[in-house]
Scaffold this motif. Structure first.
Motif, short mmCIF file in Angstrom:
data_model
loop_
_atom_site.label_atom_id
_atom_site.label_comp_id
_atom_site.label_asym_id
_atom_site.label_seq_id
_atom_site.Cartn_x
_atom_site.Cartn_y
_atom_site.Cartn_z
N TRP A 77 -38.71 -16.59 -39.85
CA TRP A 77 -39.09 -16.71 -38.45
C TRP A 77 -37.94 -16.27 -37.55
CZ3 TRP A 77 -37.54 -20.49 -34.70
CH2 TRP A 77 -38.28 -20.45 -33.53
N HIS A 78 -36.71 -16.70 -37.87
CA HIS A 78 -35.54 -16.30 -37.09
C HIS A 78 -35.31 -14.80 -37.19
CE1 HIS A 78 -33.82 -20.02 -35.55
NE2 HIS A 78 -34.20 -20.60 -36.68
N ARG A 99 -37.79 -12.98 -34.99
CA ARG A 99 -37.42 -13.08 -33.57
C ARG A 99 -36.26 -12.16 -33.22
NH1 ARG A 99 -36.03 -18.61 -31.53
NH2 ARG A 99 -35.74 -17.38 -29.68
N ARG A 100 -35.27 -12.10 -34.08
CA ARG A 100 -34.12 -11.22 -33.83
C ARG A 100 -34.54 -9.76 -33.86
NH1 ARG A 100 -30.69 -14.83 -37.77
NH2 ARG A 100 -29.90 -16.35 -36.29
N ARG A 128 -37.50 -8.53 -33.16
CA ARG A 128 -38.24 -8.24 -31.93
C ARG A 128 -37.30 -8.12 -30.72
NH1 ARG A 128 -44.13 -9.96 -31.48
NH2 ARG A 128 -44.85 -9.64 -33.59
#
Length: 71
Positions: free
Chosen positions: A36-37, A40-41, A43
């Motif tokens: 998930w992290h 996000r990074r 994106r």
């Protein structure tokens, strides 16, 4: 019914049916959070914001290992 009770019931059913036992609760939590992290990074980089953490290290590694054009 709690998560533990549901897991024990599912494990019992799997044993009775001769199928594989489901993974215990929380088995893959760390990997899910890490993915998930990373997403996000990734994106953030696509949106033009600076990369941080593992993405930045990967970009730095990629930049230093690729061959440079001589002119």
């Amino acid at each position: 019914m709690s998560i533990t009770q549901q897991y024990l019931l599912d494990a019992y059913r799997a044993q009775q049916l001769g199928t594989a036992t489901p993974p215990a609760p929380g088995t893959h939590d760390r990997q899910v959070v890490r993915e998930w992290h990373d997403r996000r990074r990734f994106r953030a980089v696509l949106a033009g914001r600076p990369a941080r953490g593992r993405v930045r290290r990967a970009l730095r590694r990629w930049r230093t290992t690729r061959p440079h054009a001589t002119g």
